[in-house]
Design a protein around this motif. Structure first.
Motif, short mmCIF file in Angstrom:
data_model
loop_
_atom_site.label_atom_id
_atom_site.label_comp_id
_atom_site.label_asym_id
_atom_site.label_seq_id
_atom_site.Cartn_x
_atom_site.Cartn_y
_atom_site.Cartn_z
N LEU A 70 0.63 -1.28 -0.24
CA LEU A 70 0.10 -0.22 0.17
C LEU A 70 0.49 1.13 -0.09
N LEU A 71 1.94 1.52 1.19
CA LEU A 71 2.78 2.02 0.90
C LEU A 71 3.25 2.56 -0.26
N ILE A 72 4.36 2.00 -0.89
CA ILE A 72 4.59 1.42 -2.06
C ILE A 72 3.64 2.60 -3.56
N ALA A 73 2.87 1.95 -3.72
CA ALA A 73 1.69 2.19 -4.06
C ALA A 73 1.42 3.89 -4.06
N PRO A 78 4.67 10.48 -6.36
CA PRO A 78 6.20 11.33 -5.64
C PRO A 78 6.92 10.95 -6.52
N LEU A 79 7.61 9.63 -6.90
CA LEU A 79 8.10 9.18 -6.72
C LEU A 79 8.45 9.57 -8.55
N ARG A 80 7.80 9.50 -9.35
CA ARG A 80 7.43 10.02 -10.58
C ARG A 80 7.91 10.69 -11.23
N MET A 81 7.32 12.61 -9.93
CA MET A 81 7.12 13.54 -9.99
C MET A 81 8.58 14.39 -9.48
N LEU A 82 8.99 13.26 -8.32
CA LEU A 82 10.68 13.84 -8.29
C LEU A 82 12.12 13.31 -9.19
N THR A 83 11.32 12.03 -10.74
CA THR A 83 11.56 11.93 -11.49
C THR A 83 11.95 11.87 -12.19
#
Length: 252
Positions: A70-73, A78-83
Motif C-alpha cells: 500500500l505504501l509502495i503504491a 511522488p517518485l514519478r514527480m521527483l524523477t
C-alpha cells in the motif's frame, strides 16, 4: 542541472527507465516479484521455519506485506514527480491490488486458521479490540477501491467521482499504519517508521516538491504543451487519460 544529472556516460537514464517500464515484460516481472513474499511465507510454513506459532506469524507477515504494498503504491506518484519517470504510473493499479490481495490473505488467515470461522468470536474481537476495528475499516476501504479499480468502473462513475472515491486510499493507508501501531506492545520503532513514511507521502501530495522544475508559469505551460512530443522522442509512453480528459496522475 536535473537533465544533466539524469544522464550518465551519454546515456539518458530517464529515457532508459521509461523504455524499460514500458516494455511488454515489465508488468509480468513485477507481478511475479509481488508474489514472492507469499511463496516465501508458504515455504517457511511448509518447512516449519515460522516458529512455535506459524499461524500467528503468517497473519503478521501477510498484514505487513499488505501495508508495504500500500505504501509502495502511494509512493509511485511522488517518485514519478521527483524523477520524471512517467512509466511508474503503469504499476499503481497493480501494486494497489496486491495490497488488497495481501490484506485479504491477512484477514482470511485470521478468520480461517486462527479463529476457525468462529464468527461470534470474530465479531467480539472486532468490537472489543480497537486495533482490529481499525484494521477492518482499512480493509473495507481497500475492498471498495479494488472493486472500482477497473476501466469500466472509471467510465461508470466518471473521472471526478472516481478520483474522489479513490482518495480513500489515503485514509486506508493511515488506518493500516494505526492498526500496526496499536497491534504491537509498547512503542516499537518499525510501526512508527511505517506511520511516518505514510504521513510523509501524504504531506508530499499536499506540498509537492518537483525537482528540476522552474517556477516560471510560462515555462510550466510550455512544458505541458510539449510533453507528448518529448515523451515520444524519449521513448516514454504517453500518459493515459480518464474519460473526462483528466490525468490518472491524481488517481492515488
Amino acid at each position: 542541472m536535473a537533465d544533466s544529472a539524469s544522464a550518465v556516460g551519454g546515456v539518458d537514464l530517464r529515457a532508459a527507465a521509461n523504455a524499460a517500464l514500458a516494455s511488454r515484460w515489465a508488468k509480468p516481472i513485477v507481478f511475479i516479484l509481488c508474489l514472492v513474499p507469499l511463496v516465501w511465507t508458504m515455504r517457511l510454513a511448509y518447512t516449519g521455519e515460522l516458529g512455535a506459532e506459524p499461524v500467528l506469524e503468517s497473519v503478521k507477515a501477510s498484514g505487513l506485506w499488505a501495508l508495504r504494498f500500500l505504501l509502495i503504491a502511494l509512493a509511485l506518484t511522488p517518485l514519478r514527480m521527483l524523477t520524471g519517470v512517467a512509466g511508474l504510473a503503469r504499476f499503481r493499479r497493480m501494486l494497489g491490488l496486491f495490497a488488497f490481495f495481501y490484506a485479504t490473505v491477512h484477514l482470511s488467515t485470521y478468520v480461517g486458521l486462527d479463529q476457525f470461522f468462529d464468527w461470534a468470536a470474530i465479531w467480539k474481537d472486532i468490537v472489543k479490540r480497537p486495533y482490529i476495528t481499525v484494521g477492518m475499516g482499512a480493509f473495507l476501504i481497500l475492498t471498495a477501491l479494488a472493486a472500482t479499480s477497473t476501466d469500466g468502473m472509471v467510465k461508470r462513475l466518471g473521472g471526478k467521482r472516481w478520483r474522489a472515491l479513490h482518495r480513500g486510499v489515503f485514509v486506508a493507508g493511515l488506518a493500516a499504519c494505526l492498526h500496526f501501531i496499536m497491534l504491537v506492545k509498547g512503542w516499537q520503532t518499525a510501526p512508527l517508521v511505517y506511520g511516518l513514511i505514510c504521513i510523509g507521502l501524504l504531506a508530499f501530495r499536499r506540498w509537492p516538491v518537483r525537482l528540476g522544475r522552474r517556477k516560471d508559469p510560462q515555462a510550466g505551460r510550455a512544458s505541458v504543451r510539449t510533453r507528448p512530443a518529448a515523451a515520444q522522442r524519449s521513448g516514454e509512453a504517453p500518459e493515459p487519460r480518464f474519460p473526462d480528459g483528466s490525468s490518472p496522475a491524481r488517481r492515488s
